[in-house]
Design an enzyme around this catalytic site. Sequence first.
Site, PDB file in Angstrom:
ATOM      1  N   LYS B  24       0.834  -1.207   0.000  1.00 16.15           N
ATOM      2  CA  LYS B  24       0.000   0.000   0.000  1.00 16.15           C
ATOM      3  C   LYS B  24       0.870   1.259   0.000  1.00 16.15           C
ATOM      4  CE  LYS B  24      -3.832   0.397   2.432  1.00 16.15           C
ATOM      5  NZ  LYS B  24      -4.957   0.553   1.487  1.00 16.15           N
ATOM      6  N   THR B  25       0.330   2.314  -0.595  1.00 10.33           N
ATOM      7  CA  THR B  25       1.048   3.591  -0.717  1.00 10.33           C
ATOM      8  C   THR B  25       1.447   4.153   0.650  1.00 10.33           C
ATOM      9  OG1 THR B  25      -0.143   4.110  -2.746  1.00 10.33           O
ATOM     10  CG2 THR B  25       0.823   5.969  -1.542  1.00 10.33           C
ATOM     11  N   GLY B  51      -8.241   6.741   2.289  1.00  6.23           N
ATOM     12  CA  GLY B  51      -7.525   7.993   2.547  1.00  6.23           C
ATOM     13  C   GLY B  51      -6.049   7.798   2.830  1.00  6.23           C
ATOM     14  N   LEU B  52      -5.435   6.809   2.164  1.00  2.00           N
ATOM     15  CA  LEU B  52      -3.993   6.564   2.308  1.00  2.00           C
ATOM     16  C   LEU B  52      -3.557   6.397   3.758  1.00  2.00           C
ATOM     17  CD1 LEU B  52      -2.330   8.926  -0.358  1.00  2.00           C
ATOM     18  CD2 LEU B  52      -2.918   6.512  -0.582  1.00  2.00           C
ATOM     19  N   CYS B 109      -4.647   9.435  -5.806  1.00  2.00           N
ATOM     20  CA  CYS B 109      -5.607   8.963  -4.809  1.00  2.00           C
ATOM     21  C   CYS B 109      -6.764   9.944  -4.725  1.00  2.00           C
ATOM     22  CB  CYS B 109      -4.964   8.814  -3.441  1.00  2.00           C
ATOM     23  SG  CYS B 109      -6.162   8.213  -2.236  1.00  2.00           S
ATOM     24  N   ASN B 171      -6.223   4.386 -11.494  1.00  2.00           N
ATOM     25  CA  ASN B 171      -6.647   4.388 -10.100  1.00  2.00           C
ATOM     26  C   ASN B 171      -8.183   4.384 -10.089  1.00  2.00           C
ATOM     27  OD1 ASN B 171      -6.704   4.704  -7.264  1.00  2.00           O
ATOM     28  ND2 ASN B 171      -4.818   5.904  -7.325  1.00  2.00           N
ATOM     29  N   THR B 172      -8.779   4.501  -8.919  1.00  2.00           N
ATOM     30  CA  THR B 172     -10.241   4.363  -8.824  1.00  2.00           C
ATOM     31  C   THR B 172     -10.972   5.549  -9.450  1.00  2.00           C
ATOM     32  OG1 THR B 172     -10.168   5.357  -6.635  1.00  2.00           O
ATOM     33  CG2 THR B 172     -10.161   2.949  -6.754  1.00  2.00           C
ATOM     34  N   GLY B 196     -13.156  -2.507  -9.127  1.00  2.00           N
ATOM     35  CA  GLY B 196     -13.888  -3.737  -9.417  1.00  2.00           C
ATOM     36  C   GLY B 196     -14.385  -3.797 -10.858  1.00  2.00           C
ATOM     37  N   GLY B 222      -7.801  -2.113 -13.243  1.00  2.00           N
ATOM     38  CA  GLY B 222      -9.133  -1.540 -13.123  1.00  2.00           C
ATOM     39  C   GLY B 222     -10.150  -2.607 -13.481  1.00  2.00           C
TER      40      GLY B 222
END
Lengths: 262, 281
Positions: B24-25, B51-52, B109, B171-172, B196, B222
């Site tokens: 994770k970041t 939120g990172l 993010c 990213n999302t 997803g 993605g």
Amino acid sequence: MDAGLIPAELLQCAVVESRQVGAYRLISFVAPQIANLAHPGQFLMIRLAGSELDPLLPRPMGIHNVESDLVTMLIDPVGKGTARLAAAGIGDRVSVLGPLGMGFRLEGDAPAVLVGGGIGISPLKLLARALAAGGREVRCLLGFRTRKEAVATELFSGVRIDVITEDGSIGRLGLVSDPLPGCLAREPGKPAPEIFACGPSPMLAAIARIARECGNLAQVSVESHMACGIGSCQGCVIRGAGGYLRVCSDGPVFDVEDISWQ
Amino acid sequence: MLAADKALEEDLFVSFPFAAYIPKTVTLKPRAGNPPPRLQETAAGLLNSIGLANHGIEAFIRDDLPRLEPMPVPVIASIAGERTEDYGRCAAMLDSRAEVAALELNVSCPNVELDGRALGLDPEKTRQATVLARQATSKFLIVKLTPNVTDIVEIAAAAVDGGADCVSLINTVHGMALDRFSLKPVLGHVTGGLSGPAIKPVALRAVFLVSRELDVPVIGMGGVTTAQDALEFMAAGATAVAVGTASFRDPLVAAAMASELGRLIKEHGIGSAGELIGVAH
């Protein structure tokens, strides 16, 4: 035992028992790896096996019971994921990861008061058995909306039970927390009773208040949406007394004072 | 991605189903993350607003890197900044670490406020962040891009211009969900990022457009859930494919996907994975 360090298993298991218990569905499958490792209060990430993408993720559910190789789950079909699982028939396969999380701590010899609300009664079955096997005095307060959900008390045969319903259709009328203060007095020669609870957040908040006022120890099992189930994604956190807590790996069972109840 | 968590660690270290691992970041300073609830499943998708949350780059170097050292595959460290300068500082701190094979600059993010906007929404800021990281390290540099922009090719070009060796997308996607009873936002952060299968077409388009225009390798992600998805991402121009949300659904899915992908490539009469890249162009 440090339940969080027990290796988890990812399995596909065939359902061998599926039956209605009032408003809930009970399913069982053969999984000796999980049955051998399961500690009361631990959970599984479980979904119906297959390529269906909606529901997408497994759901976290407390382990209801284990008997030799058999693992039993109790399901309240409130959403898409739980409804799909509740519809699983004998021979259908479930995908399960577990056992996961930190379960109830069983040390001590205080009389145990188990408090379950709705589907929150599910993990109390395995807990009641383990506590009784350890020589603890056990009584259960099981609360439900109506008599339809309260049918599930039949799963607790052999344990001292008080039933409470919100509509009074069976047992005592009111909330499951109402009779709790009356169960917490210390008897001569015994430690003060210890509370073990699982249920919706407002119920757990009420229990936290009662435990504080009466000065009893309490462990509570908390619910949250999860993605990974193993402590990685940080998605399931709740507010703790000293920062966020991961329900999946710091819990799901917490000492009541470790959680922020504001 | 997969979690190097204790519970699954041993199994995964023996049969790790990926070619690389991105933890994770991390950020310069520890971040508690966003208020809960942070997750909501939607139709074939997952909304998150983590939120990172992370314990900061110093703890990452001190506590996590030694644990990741035995990984059988290269570890790609992912860093994010609350300001442009952070990317240079974090890259400098990781430059001498042999355990880190490459750096991912997460400029995308959606759950972190930087003047109210992710840095990766702005081509010039993306370029600056990449330049600062490039000056601080000789390691392979990947920039992870957001799809929440009008023209993702412009942002990708800015990253490459700043010195990126590779871009990673997507990213999302910005999204939100309302509680069905209260009709209020479900997430504590109000809005979140969608991942997803639901976002696969969005990701596929971005991979297609960026890989067609730019001369750097693209890591595609993605909604990758099946081997067929991976096949399509590579056909759209991805050199590598990442699996995120699908690993929550099935932690070992990538191993099955990798072997199935080889079979699918043969079935299509394509000689090698390399020849598959970009056949949709």
